[in-house]
Design a protein around this motif. Structure first.
Motif, PDB file in Angstrom:
ATOM      1  N   ALA A  25      -5.583 -17.350   8.056  1.00 36.09           N
ATOM      2  CA  ALA A  25      -4.161 -17.121   7.829  1.00 36.09           C
ATOM      3  C   ALA A  25      -3.834 -15.670   8.170  1.00 36.09           C
ATOM      4  O   ALA A  25      -4.645 -14.769   7.922  1.00 36.09           O
ATOM      5  CB  ALA A  25      -3.808 -17.413   6.377  1.00 36.09           C
ATOM      6  N   PRO A  26      -2.678 -15.413   8.773  1.00 37.29           N
ATOM      7  CA  PRO A  26      -2.340 -14.047   9.160  1.00 37.29           C
ATOM      8  C   PRO A  26      -2.189 -13.137   7.947  1.00 37.29           C
ATOM      9  O   PRO A  26      -1.807 -13.591   6.863  1.00 37.29           O
ATOM     10  CB  PRO A  26      -1.011 -14.212   9.905  1.00 37.29           C
ATOM     11  N   ALA A  27      -2.486 -11.872   8.129  1.00 40.93           N
ATOM     12  CA  ALA A  27      -2.336 -10.899   7.049  1.00 40.93           C
ATOM     13  C   ALA A  27      -0.863 -10.758   6.685  1.00 40.93           C
ATOM     14  O   ALA A  27       0.016 -10.795   7.547  1.00 40.93           O
ATOM     15  CB  ALA A  27      -2.909  -9.544   7.476  1.00 40.93           C
ATOM     16  N   ASN A  28      -0.593 -10.615   5.399  1.00 41.22           N
ATOM     17  CA  ASN A  28       0.772 -10.422   4.935  1.00 41.22           C
ATOM     18  C   ASN A  28       0.734  -9.494   3.726  1.00 41.22           C
ATOM     19  O   ASN A  28       0.417  -9.929   2.619  1.00 41.22           O
ATOM     20  CB  ASN A  28       1.422 -11.753   4.563  1.00 41.22           C
ATOM     21  N   PRO A  29       1.041  -8.208   3.919  1.00 40.89           N
ATOM     22  CA  PRO A  29       0.988  -7.264   2.795  1.00 40.89           C
ATOM     23  C   PRO A  29       2.036  -7.545   1.720  1.00 40.89           C
ATOM     24  O   PRO A  29       2.028  -6.905   0.672  1.00 40.89           O
ATOM     25  CB  PRO A  29       1.229  -5.909   3.470  1.00 40.89           C
ATOM     26  N   ALA A 265      -2.000   2.774  -8.383  1.00 47.22           N
ATOM     27  CA  ALA A 265      -3.141   2.405  -7.545  1.00 47.22           C
ATOM     28  C   ALA A 265      -2.676   1.614  -6.327  1.00 47.22           C
ATOM     29  O   ALA A 265      -3.152   1.836  -5.198  1.00 47.22           O
ATOM     30  CB  ALA A 265      -4.157   1.596  -8.346  1.00 47.22           C
ATOM     31  N   CYS A 266      -1.747   0.694  -6.540  1.00 52.03           N
ATOM     32  CA  CYS A 266      -1.221  -0.108  -5.436  1.00 52.03           C
ATOM     33  C   CYS A 266      -0.505   0.765  -4.406  1.00 52.03           C
ATOM     34  O   CYS A 266      -0.593   0.511  -3.193  1.00 52.03           O
ATOM     35  CB  CYS A 266      -0.260  -1.167  -5.959  1.00 52.03           C
ATOM     36  N   THR A 267       0.199   1.773  -4.887  1.00 55.64           N
ATOM     37  CA  THR A 267       0.891   2.688  -3.979  1.00 55.64           C
ATOM     38  C   THR A 267      -0.102   3.376  -3.055  1.00 55.64           C
ATOM     39  O   THR A 267       0.113   3.490  -1.836  1.00 55.64           O
ATOM     40  CB  THR A 267       1.692   3.732  -4.775  1.00 55.64           C
ATOM     41  N   ARG A 268      -1.204   3.831  -3.637  1.00 56.86           N
ATOM     42  CA  ARG A 268      -2.224   4.499  -2.826  1.00 56.86           C
ATOM     43  C   ARG A 268      -2.818   3.536  -1.799  1.00 56.86           C
ATOM     44  O   ARG A 268      -2.988   3.879  -0.628  1.00 56.86           O
ATOM     45  CB  ARG A 268      -3.318   5.070  -3.720  1.00 56.86           C
ATOM     46  N   LYS A 270      -1.423   0.856  -0.592  1.00 55.41           N
ATOM     47  CA  LYS A 270      -0.392   0.500   0.384  1.00 55.41           C
ATOM     48  C   LYS A 270      -0.264   1.570   1.454  1.00 55.41           C
ATOM     49  O   LYS A 270      -0.145   1.257   2.650  1.00 55.41           O
ATOM     50  CB  LYS A 270       0.938   0.289  -0.340  1.00 55.41           C
ATOM     51  N   ARG A 271      -0.318   2.823   1.051  1.00 54.59           N
ATOM     52  CA  ARG A 271      -0.215   3.922   2.012  1.00 54.59           C
ATOM     53  C   ARG A 271      -1.415   3.968   2.944  1.00 54.59           C
ATOM     54  O   ARG A 271      -1.320   4.434   4.083  1.00 54.59           O
ATOM     55  CB  ARG A 271      -0.063   5.252   1.265  1.00 54.59           C
ATOM     56  N   GLN A 272      -2.549   3.472   2.453  1.00 51.23           N
ATOM     57  CA  GLN A 272      -3.764   3.437   3.262  1.00 51.23           C
ATOM     58  C   GLN A 272      -3.886   2.170   4.096  1.00 51.23           C
ATOM     59  O   GLN A 272      -4.857   1.996   4.829  1.00 51.23           O
ATOM     60  CB  GLN A 272      -4.995   3.561   2.350  1.00 51.23           C
ATOM     61  N   GLY A 273      -2.912   1.276   3.969  1.00 55.52           N
ATOM     62  CA  GLY A 273      -2.951   0.023   4.702  1.00 55.52           C
ATOM     63  C   GLY A 273      -3.974  -0.961   4.171  1.00 55.52           C
ATOM     64  O   GLY A 273      -4.420  -1.862   4.888  1.00 55.52           O
ATOM     65  N   LYS A 274      -4.331  -0.823   2.890  1.00 54.73           N
ATOM     66  CA  LYS A 274      -5.377  -1.665   2.303  1.00 54.73           C
ATOM     67  C   LYS A 274      -4.844  -2.682   1.301  1.00 54.73           C
ATOM     68  O   LYS A 274      -5.617  -3.472   0.758  1.00 54.73           O
ATOM     69  CB  LYS A 274      -6.424  -0.782   1.603  1.00 54.73           C
ATOM     70  N   LEU A 275      -3.554  -2.668   1.055  1.00 57.37           N
ATOM     71  CA  LEU A 275      -2.989  -3.603   0.079  1.00 57.37           C
ATOM     72  C   LEU A 275      -2.647  -4.913   0.782  1.00 57.37           C
ATOM     73  O   LEU A 275      -1.725  -4.978   1.591  1.00 57.37           O
ATOM     74  CB  LEU A 275      -1.742  -3.010  -0.574  1.00 57.37           C
ATOM     75  N   HIS A 276      -3.392  -5.957   0.446  1.00 60.83           N
ATOM     76  CA  HIS A 276      -3.195  -7.259   1.086  1.00 60.83           C
ATOM     77  C   HIS A 276      -2.364  -8.207   0.235  1.00 60.83           C
ATOM     78  O   HIS A 276      -2.058  -9.322   0.680  1.00 60.83           O
ATOM     79  CB  HIS A 276      -4.553  -7.897   1.374  1.00 60.83           C
TER      80      HIS A 276
END
Length: 305
Positions: A25-29, A265-268, A270-276
């Motif tokens: 399934a495609p990534a969706n942040p 933590a989620c903000t950090r 998200k800024r790193q492109g790691k929040l899936h």
């Protein structure tokens, strides 16, 4: 429906020729997921706020391969029955919520912690017989309830990690290959009796698994933001290449809570492109607070940072 009355060689031949056809399934942040129905508290789909700006997955909890008799339920070797709140979460309700919210999908989760107030064990008689029964029984449930995906949440095991990996991996392969489901997920947590089973599954069949619903709320209460981010990196390494979703519980469980730094933590991340994505356990427990954290989580996911 694919039959699994196959020799191992034939299964592997089918797997390697067709496996490349199955796409993740495609990534969706902006993915938000919520377990619902495990505690029979009467919560309904329509009570849960659904933000139109996110992809929303309801996860029905649980389908279990145990008998449904009220006294002393027993394992059925892959013949699954529905154990969620079937009065308030019916097939008609599934169709209605998806019609009301085009961005909503509905999955079912397998296993869970308990059945009849006892541990729900993964306890197959053999790989081939369990897979054959599971493919058949789950296909019937998925079609009856108009479901889109499947989640694996076994937490107790009476078998070895390789058997778990083969049973679940072959099940996911069949359901995806035959277009019974469009997405899959697993729900491990950091425990020596649990994690080895999921790591074995990931090592062999990780390409069939779209999301890792890691139970970060299984860590100790009082987890700090720094500790949470460390745990996230550790599990990202364990499930390398996987879409690790962050999580918290609204049932007074452990981990990093929304009041003590979860969204920082989620903000950090998200800024790193790691929040899936984010998931919550569970809608049954969130009703008492009027789903405040469901609203906050979805607003966060749809925001621009």
């Amino acid at each position: 429906m694919t039959s699994f009355k196959l020799l191992p060689f034939l299964f592997l031949q089918m797997f390697f020729t067709a496996g490349s056809m199955i796409k993740a399934a495609p990534a969706n942040p902006k993915l938000f997921r919520e377990y619902i129905g495990a505690e029979n508290k009467g919560v309904t789909f329509t009570e849960v706020p659904v933000d139109s700006n996110v992809e929303f997955h309801f996860i029905l909890s649980f389908a279990i391969d145990y008998t449904t008799q009220s006294h002393n339920p027993s394992p059925t070797n892959g013949d699954f029955n529905v154990f969620w709140d079937t009065e308030n979460l019916t097939a008609a309700h599934v169709s209605a919520i998806k019609a009301l919210h085009p961005n909503a999908k509905v999955a079912l989760s397998l296993g869970g912690d308990t059945v009849g107030n006892k541990n729900a064990y993964f306890n197959p008689k053999s790989i081939n017989s369990w897979v054959r029964n599971a493919v058949y029984s789950l296909t019937q449930i998925i079609r009856k309830y108009h479901l889109d995906g499947i989640d694996i949440d076994y937490e107790h095991f009476q078998t070895d990690p390789n058997t778990f990996a083969e049973c679940i991996g072959r099940l996911l392969f069949s359901l995806k290959q035959n277009n019974i489901v469009s997405f899959t997920s697993i729900a491990p947590y950091d425990d020596d009796s649990v994690q080895p089973n999921y790591l074995a599954l990931w090592g062999k069949y990780g390409h069939l698994i779209d999301y890792v619903n890691f139970q970060f709320y299984a860590y100790d209460k009082g987890t700090t933001t720094t500790q949470f981010l460390k745990y996230f990196e550790m599990q990202s390494s364990n499930y390398k290449g996987g879409k690790i979703l962050v999580s918290f519980g609204t049932d007074n469980s452990g981990g990093l809570s929304p009041e003590h730094g979860f969204f920082a933590a989620c903000t950090r991340l998200k800024r790193q492109g790691k929040l899936h994505g984010i998931f919550i356990w569970s809608a049954d427990d969130s009703r008492k607070d009027h789903f405040r954290y469901e609203k906050q989580s979805q607003a966060f996911l749809s925001s621009v940072i």
